[in-house]
Design an enzyme around this catalytic site. Structure first.
Site, short mmCIF file in Angstrom:
data_model
loop_
_atom_site.label_atom_id
_atom_site.label_comp_id
_atom_site.label_asym_id
_atom_site.label_seq_id
_atom_site.Cartn_x
_atom_site.Cartn_y
_atom_site.Cartn_z
N GLY A 111 0.83 -1.20 0.00
CA GLY A 111 0.00 0.00 0.00
C GLY A 111 0.87 1.24 0.00
CB ILE A 147 3.80 2.28 4.55
CG1 ILE A 147 3.16 3.46 5.30
CG2 ILE A 147 5.16 1.93 5.16
CD1 ILE A 147 2.90 3.19 6.77
CB SER A 178 -1.14 -8.23 0.51
OG SER A 178 -1.75 -7.63 -0.61
CB THR A 219 6.99 -0.32 11.68
OG1 THR A 219 6.79 -0.45 10.27
CG2 THR A 219 8.47 -0.44 12.00
NE ARG A 226 -2.27 -0.69 14.88
CZ ARG A 226 -1.68 0.44 14.52
NH1 ARG A 226 -0.37 0.42 14.27
NH2 ARG A 226 -2.36 1.56 14.42
CD GLU A 276 2.16 -0.24 21.49
OE1 GLU A 276 1.88 0.98 21.48
OE2 GLU A 276 2.41 -0.88 20.46
CG HIS A 316 3.55 2.31 18.62
ND1 HIS A 316 2.36 1.69 18.86
CD2 HIS A 316 3.49 2.70 17.32
CE1 HIS A 316 1.61 1.70 17.77
NE2 HIS A 316 2.30 2.30 16.82
#
Length: 324
Positions: free
Chosen positions: A157, A159, A178, A238, A240, A269, A288
């Site tokens: 996508g 990124i 994907s 980076t 999830r 987190e 994060h």
């Protein structure tokens, strides 16, 4: 005199929310309070936020499920940075008369951090920096070349496509997969299309994840997938944490099924103090930070001010709606 609305900004860890934007357009009508520490339990969240009509969230640091929303009767507007936040129960918000708005953001910061993790791992920067600072070994590692190596992208996508461009500038081969990726789309990006996830894992020297967490992608990378990777390969996440089976990843790092991993996301987190991930020598981890840059914060909080202004005018913008 009209009573001011009360606005809470949660999880402003760096104490920069108020300096990242011009809040003066609303300060005559809104009283703003920042919370610099993670509130933690639902009970604490509900207790601290009873009197606020507006609550601003930084990404998914503090979840807002139905059990929280229903206990905040004064809440009228919930704002999240970004245009997606899986930790907000949008249907519960609608049912309780709470408007949810988002902000825009940039995909460049997480892309840049992903490359920081790749470069840090491939050249053992933490090990060498620590040795230099403590006057230990002068050179103790041999770095991995990126030139000529294969970067496997799970997701192509916004990124993922940018990752491919940068990898090509390094002289890397790029392969992508994907569930929805087509060969035509991959070729548009100058990227080799992997017919299967397994093919990508077996061929890649570095695997980087750029997918949205969903029922389809949760635990997409498990024990079997990690064992398919080269024992010299690096895994970078980076996106999830839930996309990778965390127990399997720890096992893979401990047993050196893979050479190392770079992480910026975690299932819990902040990461608990005694968590296993804090101890693994072949893990490079950041707390994060993917979206945490001056530029992104400026977008987030300027748009937050706009969201509040438009809400008070009765014409909310950038609304997030449930998919009923």
């Amino acid at each position: 005199m009209q009573t001011k609305l009360r606005c809470a900004i949660l999880d402003d860890y760096q104490n920069v929310a108020l300096s990242s934007a011009d809040w003066t357009p609303i300060l005559d009508r809104v009283e703003v309070q920042t919370f610099n520490n993670y509130l933690g339990s639902e009970e604490k969240v509900v207790q601290e936020l009873q009197d606020f009509e507006i609550i601003v969230l930084m990404r998914e640091r503090t979840p807002f499920p139905e059990s929280v929303i229903t206990q905040l009767p004064n809440l009228k507007l919930l704002i999240t940075s970004g245009m997606r936040n899986a930790s907000i129960d949008l249907q519960a918000a609608e049912e309780n008369g709470v408007i949810v708005c988002g902000t825009e953001g940039s995909s460049n910061p997480p892309t840049e951090l992903t490359w920081a993790l790749i470069l840090g791992l491939s050249r053992q920067l933490v090990t060498e920096n620590n040795a230099l600072r403590s006057n230990r070994n002068w050179q103790s590692t041999v770095g991995m070349d990126l030139y000529g190596k294969t970067l496997g992208l799970l997701g192509l996508g916004k990124i993922g496509s940018r990752m491919a461009e940068i990898a090509q500038a390094f002289g890397m081969n790029v392969i992508a997969w994907s569930e929805n990726l087509t060969q035509a789309r991959a070729e548009e990006q100058g990227v080799q299309w992997a017919e299967t996830k397994e093919q990508l894992l077996e061929q890649s020297d570095i695997v980087s994840i750029h997918l949205v967490l969903s029922d389809r992608t949760r635990n997409l990378i498990g024990r079997a997938e990690l064992q398919r990777m080269k024992n010299t390969a690096l895994l970078i996440n980076t996106s999830r944490a839930g996309i990778v089976d965390q127990e399997a990843m720890v096992e893979a790092l401990q047993n050196e099924w893979i050479a190392g991993a770079g992480l910026d996301v975690y299932e819990q987190e902040p990461l608990p103090v005694n968590h296993m991930l804090r101890t693994l020598p072949n893990l490079l981890a950041t707390p994060h930070l993917g979206y945490v840059t001056q530029g992104n914060y400026a977008i987030y909080f300027n748009h937050t001010v706009e969201d509040i202004e438009m809400f008070m005018k009765g014409t909310p913008i950038r609304q997030l709606l449930s998919k009923k």
